[in-house]
Write an enzyme that holds these catalytic residues in place. Structure first.
Site, PDB file in Angstrom:
ATOM      1  N   SER A  13       0.823  -1.213   0.000  1.00 53.70           N
ATOM      2  CA  SER A  13       0.000   0.000   0.000  1.00 53.70           C
ATOM      3  C   SER A  13       0.859   1.267   0.000  1.00 53.70           C
ATOM      4  CB  SER A  13      -0.906   0.002   1.229  1.00 53.70           C
ATOM      5  OG  SER A  13      -1.600   1.218   1.299  1.00 53.70           O
ATOM      6  N   LYS A  17     -13.242  -5.637   1.448  1.00 53.31           N
ATOM      7  CA  LYS A  17     -14.202  -4.549   1.216  1.00 53.31           C
ATOM      8  C   LYS A  17     -15.665  -4.987   1.347  1.00 53.31           C
ATOM      9  CE  LYS A  17     -11.345  -1.715  -1.829  1.00 53.31           C
ATOM     10  NZ  LYS A  17     -11.309  -0.908  -3.047  1.00 53.31           N
ATOM     11  N   ASN A  76     -14.909   0.990   1.668  1.00 50.84           N
ATOM     12  CA  ASN A  76     -13.446   1.150   1.681  1.00 50.84           C
ATOM     13  C   ASN A  76     -12.971   2.146   2.738  1.00 50.84           C
ATOM     14  OD1 ASN A  76     -13.973   3.655   0.489  1.00 50.84           O
ATOM     15  ND2 ASN A  76     -12.018   3.603  -0.587  1.00 50.84           N
ATOM     16  N   ASP A  86     -14.109   5.134  -3.179  1.00 49.55           N
ATOM     17  CA  ASP A  86     -13.575   4.806  -4.516  1.00 49.55           C
ATOM     18  C   ASP A  86     -14.419   5.506  -5.582  1.00 49.55           C
ATOM     19  OD1 ASP A  86     -11.545   3.124  -3.634  1.00 49.55           O
ATOM     20  OD2 ASP A  86     -12.843   1.359  -3.625  1.00 49.55           O
ATOM     21  N   ALA A 100     -16.218  -6.080 -14.767  1.00 52.02           N
ATOM     22  CA  ALA A 100     -17.463  -6.277 -14.002  1.00 52.02           C
ATOM     23  C   ALA A 100     -17.166  -6.758 -12.584  1.00 52.02           C
ATOM     24  CB  ALA A 100     -18.377  -7.267 -14.728  1.00 52.02           C
ATOM     25  N   GLY A 101     -15.976  -6.430 -12.070  1.00 55.96           N
ATOM     26  CA  GLY A 101     -15.631  -6.772 -10.684  1.00 55.96           C
ATOM     27  C   GLY A 101     -15.987  -5.621  -9.754  1.00 55.96           C
ATOM     28  N   ASN A 112     -17.339  -6.907 -20.706  1.00 53.31           N
ATOM     29  CA  ASN A 112     -16.563  -7.780 -19.819  1.00 53.31           C
ATOM     30  C   ASN A 112     -16.299  -9.115 -20.502  1.00 53.31           C
ATOM     31  OD1 ASN A 112     -15.292  -8.148 -17.250  1.00 53.31           O
ATOM     32  ND2 ASN A 112     -16.874  -9.649 -16.757  1.00 53.31           N
ATOM     33  N   ARG A 113     -15.137  -9.681 -20.201  1.00 54.05           N
ATOM     34  CA  ARG A 113     -14.777 -10.998 -20.744  1.00 54.05           C
ATOM     35  C   ARG A 113     -15.909 -11.991 -20.483  1.00 54.05           C
ATOM     36  NH1 ARG A 113      -9.591 -13.680 -18.027  1.00 54.05           N
ATOM     37  NH2 ARG A 113     -10.953 -13.419 -16.229  1.00 54.05           N
ATOM     38  N   THR A 114     -16.400 -12.034 -19.252  1.00 58.40           N
ATOM     39  CA  THR A 114     -17.523 -12.908 -18.914  1.00 58.40           C
ATOM     40  C   THR A 114     -18.781 -12.036 -18.911  1.00 58.40           C
ATOM     41  OG1 THR A 114     -15.944 -13.951 -17.409  1.00 58.40           O
ATOM     42  CG2 THR A 114     -18.235 -14.692 -17.271  1.00 58.40           C
ATOM     43  N   GLY A 174      -4.541   6.066 -13.416  1.00 60.83           N
ATOM     44  CA  GLY A 174      -5.440   6.020 -12.266  1.00 60.83           C
ATOM     45  C   GLY A 174      -4.890   6.489 -10.930  1.00 60.83           C
TER      46      GLY A 174
HETATM   47  P1  ATR Z   1     -11.700  -5.834  -8.773  1.00 61.14           P
HETATM   48  O1  ATR Z   1     -12.464  -6.032  -7.492  1.00 61.14           O
HETATM   49  O2  ATR Z   1     -10.375  -5.162  -8.597  1.00 61.14           O
HETATM   50  O3  ATR Z   1     -12.522  -5.193  -9.828  1.00 61.14           O
HETATM   51  P2  ATR Z   1     -12.163  -8.527  -9.740  1.00 61.14           P
HETATM   52  O4  ATR Z   1     -13.467  -8.557  -9.029  1.00 61.14           O
HETATM   53  O5  ATR Z   1     -11.282  -9.719  -9.659  1.00 61.14           O
HETATM   54  O6  ATR Z   1     -11.275  -7.308  -9.242  1.00 61.14           O
HETATM   55  O7  ATR Z   1     -12.460  -8.168 -11.279  1.00 61.14           O
HETATM   56  C1  ATR Z   1     -11.458  -8.192 -12.227  1.00 61.14           C
HETATM   57  C2  ATR Z   1     -12.039  -7.787 -13.594  1.00 61.14           C
HETATM   58  O8  ATR Z   1     -10.970  -7.888 -14.536  1.00 61.14           O
HETATM   59  C3  ATR Z   1     -13.150  -8.693 -14.096  1.00 61.14           C
HETATM   60  O9  ATR Z   1     -14.028  -7.924 -14.862  1.00 61.14           O
HETATM   61  C4  ATR Z   1     -12.393  -9.694 -14.970  1.00 61.14           C
HETATM   62  O10 ATR Z   1     -13.163 -10.292 -15.992  1.00 61.14           O
HETATM   63  P3  ATR Z   1     -14.057 -11.625 -15.707  1.00 61.14           P
HETATM   64  O11 ATR Z   1     -15.285 -11.137 -15.013  1.00 61.14           O
HETATM   65  O12 ATR Z   1     -14.308 -12.200 -17.035  1.00 61.14           O
HETATM   66  O13 ATR Z   1     -13.190 -12.500 -14.831  1.00 61.14           O
HETATM   67  C5  ATR Z   1     -11.361  -8.781 -15.595  1.00 61.14           C
HETATM   68  N1  ATR Z   1     -10.187  -9.533 -16.042  1.00 61.14           N
HETATM   69  C6  ATR Z   1      -9.197 -10.045 -15.292  1.00 61.14           C
HETATM   70  N2  ATR Z   1      -8.278 -10.662 -16.053  1.00 61.14           N
HETATM   71  C7  ATR Z   1      -8.686 -10.528 -17.349  1.00 61.14           C
HETATM   72  C8  ATR Z   1      -8.161 -10.900 -18.615  1.00 61.14           C
HETATM   73  N3  ATR Z   1      -7.001 -11.557 -18.717  1.00 61.14           N
HETATM   74  N4  ATR Z   1      -8.851 -10.571 -19.719  1.00 61.14           N
HETATM   75  C9  ATR Z   1     -10.005  -9.896 -19.637  1.00 61.14           C
HETATM   76  N5  ATR Z   1     -10.573  -9.496 -18.461  1.00 61.14           N
HETATM   77  C10 ATR Z   1      -9.918  -9.793 -17.340  1.00 61.14           C
END
Ligand code: ATR
Length: 280
Positions: free
Chosen positions: A18, A71, A91, A104, A129-130, A151-153, A244
């Protein structure tokens, strides 16, 4: 020697990397708050409740910041305000009131405003989407932006928006693929994924070959490295890029104000954060 009577700090697991202590302690010094100190407080996830009580009752802590992976966990031990409940994460805690909030959101929106970026009526692409994305979508939508989430997923993005609609009445957000989003006339892209974070600095969440919207600004919540591959990509295509670190500083500044009731010296905090980042 001045006695430290007002302690604050950051809880998380781990917290060793940190840069918040450097940032806050520089701010205390700048304002002559010599009896204030910011400390690292490592707390394992399975003893969050007792640890919070101990920091407050025996440790002499006025409040704490909360980082990964606590958090969400701390929410059941504090009075979470509306913003924290909507985002689903706390946070910053003030032990005097036991209120937990989420700065945040404030950090991002304040830093965008400091860069003169208009949000009301703007189209904004959020990548991710995290937890970070959830805070960003909430803040951006509340500021009047039309948000497109990529988002990837994809299913995770849909669940996130359904949650935000339920918890905060947010309706001005949709889920799209990167190709679909790139076609939209977005003025801002906010990266809330961890892609590009040190040490994987040669990765980007923006797939090579997908065109950027014309004249777009990228805000990358990743601040380590200071210039991510995504930032380099958009600049190579004539766009603007902002790292950031300002968001980190401004979320800290908002917490500083909650604890000390004083206006935070944002510039001092920014310089201290930047210097600490180089040293880490
Ligand atoms: P945080 O709380 O910091 O947002 P997180 O909840 O782990 O961390 O979320 C990480 C984000 O980065 C997610 O949106 C994740 O996509 P998935 O929901 O598909 O897992 C995205 N992410 C992490 N690694 C990735 C990668 N290699 N390619 C694309 N998206 C990625």
């Amino acid at each position: 020697m001045v006695l430290v009577t007002n302690k604050v700090g950051v809880i998380g697991w781990p917290v060793t990397h940190s840069i918040s202590p450097a940032m806050h302690n520089a701010a205390f010094k700048a304002l002559g708050l010599n009896d204030w100190q910011y400390e690292l407080a490592p707390v394992p996830p399975d003893i969050v409740g007792p640890s919070l009580r101990m920091l407050r009752d025996e440790g002499g802590f006025i409040g704490v910041n909360v980082t990964v992976p606590l958090k969400e966990k701390v929410m059941s031990f504090v009075l979470a305000d509306d913003r924290a409940r909507s985002v689903g994460a706390v946070n910053t805690i003030d032990f005097r009131s036991n209120v937990g909030t989420n700065t945040d959101v404030v950090g991002l929106i304040d830093d965008l405003q400091a860069h003169h970026i208009t949000l009301a009526g703007a189209k904004v692409i959020v990548l991710g989407a995290g937890g970070a994305a959830r805070a960003a979508v909430y803040g951006l939508a509340k500021a009047g932006a039309q948000v497109i989430v990529v988002n990837r997923t994809q299913q995770k993005a849909q669940v996130m928006l359904a949650d935000l609609t339920m918890s905060a009445g947010i309706r001005s957000a949709d889920v799209k693929t990167l190709d679909e989003a790139a076609e939209e006339n977005a003025s801002l892209i906010v990266n809330c994924t961890s892609v590009g974070l040190w040490p994987k600095v040669d990765e980007s969440p923006w797939i090579e070959g997908v065109p950027f919207p014309k004249g777009v600004t990228v805000y990358d919540t990743v601040y380590r490295p200071e210039r991510t591959l995504l930032m380099q990509q958009v600049e190579a295509h004539g766009g603007q890029a902002i790292g950031g670190l300002g968001m980190l500083v401004r979320q800290g500044a908002a917490a500083f104000k909650i604890w000390t009731h004083q206006d935070p010296p944002v510039e001092v905090m920014f310089e201290a954060a930047k210097a600490a980042l180089v040293l880490k």
